[in-house]
Write a protein that holds these residues in place. Structure first.
Motif, PDB file in Angstrom:
ATOM      1  N   MET A  48       0.755  -1.433   0.483  1.00  0.00           N
ATOM      2  CA  MET A  48       0.032   0.037  -0.012  1.00  0.00           C
ATOM      3  C   MET A  48       0.434   1.214  -0.048  1.00  0.00           C
ATOM      4  O   MET A  48       0.585   1.891  -0.173  1.00  0.00           O
ATOM      5  CB  MET A  48      -0.556  -0.293   0.793  1.00  0.00           C
ATOM      6  N   GLN A  49       2.058   1.102   0.456  1.00  0.00           N
ATOM      7  CA  GLN A  49       2.633   2.675   0.470  1.00  0.00           C
ATOM      8  C   GLN A  49       3.193   3.059  -0.345  1.00  0.00           C
ATOM      9  O   GLN A  49       3.665   3.497  -0.797  1.00  0.00           O
ATOM     10  CB  GLN A  49       3.652   2.333   2.167  1.00  0.00           C
ATOM     11  N   GLN A  50       4.059   1.429  -1.231  1.00  0.00           N
ATOM     12  CA  GLN A  50       4.506   1.409  -2.679  1.00  0.00           C
ATOM     13  C   GLN A  50       3.957   1.481  -3.700  1.00  0.00           C
ATOM     14  O   GLN A  50       4.063   2.641  -4.779  1.00  0.00           O
ATOM     15  CB  GLN A  50       5.117   0.393  -2.547  1.00  0.00           C
ATOM     16  N   ASP A  51       2.452   1.247  -3.247  1.00  0.00           N
ATOM     17  CA  ASP A  51       1.125   2.529  -4.172  1.00  0.00           C
ATOM     18  C   ASP A  51       1.563   4.000  -4.305  1.00  0.00           C
ATOM     19  O   ASP A  51       1.317   4.181  -4.946  1.00  0.00           O
ATOM     20  CB  ASP A  51       0.178   1.893  -3.969  1.00  0.00           C
ATOM     21  N   PHE A  52       1.923   4.043  -2.941  1.00  0.00           N
ATOM     22  CA  PHE A  52       1.739   6.202  -2.862  1.00  0.00           C
ATOM     23  C   PHE A  52       3.085   6.846  -3.316  1.00  0.00           C
ATOM     24  O   PHE A  52       2.656   7.653  -4.422  1.00  0.00           O
ATOM     25  CB  PHE A  52       0.727   6.225  -1.401  1.00  0.00           C
ATOM     26  N   LEU A  53       3.845   5.888  -3.188  1.00  0.00           N
ATOM     27  CA  LEU A  53       4.884   6.726  -3.678  1.00  0.00           C
ATOM     28  C   LEU A  53       5.293   6.672  -4.715  1.00  0.00           C
ATOM     29  O   LEU A  53       6.146   7.090  -5.750  1.00  0.00           O
ATOM     30  CB  LEU A  53       6.102   5.642  -2.865  1.00  0.00           C
ATOM     31  N   ASN A  54       5.161   5.804  -5.576  1.00  0.00           N
ATOM     32  CA  ASN A  54       4.933   5.436  -6.572  1.00  0.00           C
ATOM     33  C   ASN A  54       3.871   6.395  -8.040  1.00  0.00           C
ATOM     34  O   ASN A  54       4.077   6.883  -8.505  1.00  0.00           O
ATOM     35  CB  ASN A  54       4.361   3.899  -7.746  1.00  0.00           C
ATOM     36  N   GLY A  55       2.936   6.820  -6.853  1.00  0.00           N
ATOM     37  CA  GLY A  55       1.830   7.609  -6.963  1.00  0.00           C
ATOM     38  C   GLY A  55       2.511   9.003  -7.279  1.00  0.00           C
ATOM     39  O   GLY A  55       2.406   9.291  -8.304  1.00  0.00           O
ATOM     40  N   PHE A  56       2.965   9.064  -6.048  1.00  0.00           N
ATOM     41  CA  PHE A  56       3.348  10.463  -6.312  1.00  0.00           C
ATOM     42  C   PHE A  56       4.565  11.075  -7.001  1.00  0.00           C
ATOM     43  O   PHE A  56       5.027  11.245  -7.759  1.00  0.00           O
ATOM     44  CB  PHE A  56       4.381  11.295  -4.693  1.00  0.00           C
ATOM     45  N   ARG A  57       5.309   9.588  -6.869  1.00  0.00           N
ATOM     46  CA  ARG A  57       6.439   9.867  -8.322  1.00  0.00           C
ATOM     47  C   ARG A  57       5.849  10.471  -9.802  1.00  0.00           C
ATOM     48  O   ARG A  57       6.485  11.049 -10.654  1.00  0.00           O
ATOM     49  CB  ARG A  57       7.541   8.497  -8.412  1.00  0.00           C
ATOM     50  N   ASP A  58       4.992   9.070 -10.497  1.00  0.00           N
ATOM     51  CA  ASP A  58       3.996   9.133 -11.852  1.00  0.00           C
ATOM     52  C   ASP A  58       3.770  11.023 -11.211  1.00  0.00           C
ATOM     53  O   ASP A  58       4.110  11.670 -12.582  1.00  0.00           O
ATOM     54  CB  ASP A  58       3.210   8.176 -11.495  1.00  0.00           C
ATOM     55  N   LEU A  59       3.720  11.631 -10.551  1.00  0.00           N
ATOM     56  CA  LEU A  59       2.477  12.638 -10.237  1.00  0.00           C
ATOM     57  C   LEU A  59       3.734  13.728 -10.818  1.00  0.00           C
ATOM     58  O   LEU A  59       3.471  14.718 -11.517  1.00  0.00           O
ATOM     59  CB  LEU A  59       1.685  13.181  -9.125  1.00  0.00           C
ATOM     60  N   LEU A  60       4.701  13.584  -9.983  1.00  0.00           N
ATOM     61  CA  LEU A  60       6.323  14.674 -10.370  1.00  0.00           C
ATOM     62  C   LEU A  60       6.474  15.131 -11.277  1.00  0.00           C
ATOM     63  O   LEU A  60       7.326  15.540 -12.295  1.00  0.00           O
ATOM     64  CB  LEU A  60       6.640  14.611  -9.249  1.00  0.00           C
ATOM     65  N   LEU A  61       6.601  13.073 -11.726  1.00  0.00           N
ATOM     66  CA  LEU A  61       7.039  12.992 -13.566  1.00  0.00           C
ATOM     67  C   LEU A  61       6.126  13.840 -14.446  1.00  0.00           C
ATOM     68  O   LEU A  61       6.140  14.130 -15.395  1.00  0.00           O
ATOM     69  CB  LEU A  61       7.194  12.003 -13.481  1.00  0.00           C
ATOM     70  N   LYS A  62       4.739  13.204 -14.010  1.00  0.00           N
ATOM     71  CA  LYS A  62       3.958  14.287 -14.531  1.00  0.00           C
ATOM     72  C   LYS A  62       4.560  15.788 -15.249  1.00  0.00           C
ATOM     73  O   LYS A  62       4.412  16.793 -15.622  1.00  0.00           O
ATOM     74  CB  LYS A  62       2.206  13.922 -14.315  1.00  0.00           C
ATOM     75  N   GLY A  63       4.737  16.391 -13.568  1.00  0.00           N
ATOM     76  CA  GLY A  63       4.677  18.171 -13.408  1.00  0.00           C
ATOM     77  C   GLY A  63       5.722  18.243 -13.925  1.00  0.00           C
ATOM     78  O   GLY A  63       6.165  19.494 -14.728  1.00  0.00           O
ATOM     79  N   LEU A  64       6.875  17.691 -13.792  1.00  0.00           N
ATOM     80  CA  LEU A  64       7.570  17.388 -14.955  1.00  0.00           C
ATOM     81  C   LEU A  64       8.180  18.112 -16.613  1.00  0.00           C
ATOM     82  O   LEU A  64       8.721  18.627 -16.761  1.00  0.00           O
ATOM     83  CB  LEU A  64       8.977  16.313 -14.423  1.00  0.00           C
ATOM     84  N   GLU A  65       7.365  16.484 -16.618  1.00  0.00           N
ATOM     85  CA  GLU A  65       6.906  16.636 -18.798  1.00  0.00           C
ATOM     86  C   GLU A  65       6.052  18.783 -19.059  1.00  0.00           C
ATOM     87  O   GLU A  65       6.311  18.918 -19.814  1.00  0.00           O
ATOM     88  CB  GLU A  65       5.799  16.183 -18.978  1.00  0.00           C
ATOM     89  N   LEU A  66       4.900  18.946 -18.030  1.00  0.00           N
ATOM     90  CA  LEU A  66       4.335  20.037 -17.969  1.00  0.00           C
ATOM     91  C   LEU A  66       5.516  21.286 -17.145  1.00  0.00           C
ATOM     92  O   LEU A  66       4.944  22.311 -18.042  1.00  0.00           O
ATOM     93  CB  LEU A  66       3.282  20.188 -17.173  1.00  0.00           C
ATOM     94  N   GLY A  67       7.094  21.289 -17.250  1.00  0.00           N
ATOM     95  CA  GLY A  67       7.673  22.230 -16.821  1.00  0.00           C
ATOM     96  C   GLY A  67       7.287  22.746 -15.867  1.00  0.00           C
ATOM     97  O   GLY A  67       7.577  24.481 -14.770  1.00  0.00           O
ATOM     98  N   LEU A  68       6.531  22.646 -14.436  1.00  0.00           N
ATOM     99  CA  LEU A  68       5.908  22.424 -13.730  1.00  0.00           C
ATOM    100  C   LEU A  68       7.410  22.276 -11.712  1.00  0.00           C
ATOM    101  O   LEU A  68       6.777  22.991 -10.840  1.00  0.00           O
ATOM    102  CB  LEU A  68       4.290  22.504 -13.370  1.00  0.00           C
TER     103      LEU A  68
END
Length: 168
Positions: A97-117
């Motif tokens: 369950m913790q890994q799901d949230f760690l991976n999710g925040f990583r994916d979200l921040l990678l999306k922010g990286l793509e968006l230049g944020l």
């Protein structure tokens, strides 16, 4: 204790659950069946214009409100964590369950990286920090520790953004 709380006899519980571990396991599955990162953050709806608000609001949505059911869920999670210290099965469930949230925040921040944020430096550490902050805010709320939880979360979110885009 459970039997007396729900007004049935102890043998009635064991009719439905063969062991105490079965009861705990099924309770965990029931309570946390929808507790996944992507329940709070809809990645396909994120744009450059709404990224910061989605990150901010998604974290706030993860926090307990005045709903007693949410606090009960956190209490069950705390009990499960105690069991996890002794039992590998419970430890693995919590780790997943913790890994799901760690991976999710990583994916979200990678999306922010793509968006230049979000800056490219230390994305994994930033994702872990967000997961730890939201987890600890939930624990403090459960213990009725008084602080500006929204302010703490907003500051954590702002700390992972490119400085020019974070609005104080």
């Amino acid at each position: 204790m459970i039997a007396s709380k729900v007004g049935i006899t102890k043998p009635s519980i064991y009719y439905h659950f063969k062991t105490k571990e079965d009861l705990i396991s099924r309770t965990f599955e029931h309570i946390f069946r929808d507790h996944h990162f992507y329940t709070y953050f809809k990645m396909d709806l994120i744009t450059k214009e709404n990224f910061i608000e989605v990150l901010y609001q998604g974290g706030l949505d993860m926090l307990p409100d005045d709903n007693q059911e949410h606090f009960a869920m956190l209490r069950v999670l705390s009990e499960f964590m105690i069991l996890a210290e002794r039992e590998e099965l419970y430890r693995m469930r919590l780790m997943n369950m913790q890994q799901d949230f760690l991976n999710g925040f990583r994916d979200l921040l990678l999306k922010g990286l793509e968006l230049g944020l979000v800056p490219s430096r230390n994305v994994d550490y930033k994702a872990h920090m967000l997961a730890l902050v939201i987890d600890n805010i939930s624990r403090c709320m459960m213990m009725n520790f008084t602080m500006d939880y929204e302010g703490v979360w907003k500051e954590a979110v702002n700390s992972v953004l490119i400085r020019d885009v974070s609005a104080d």
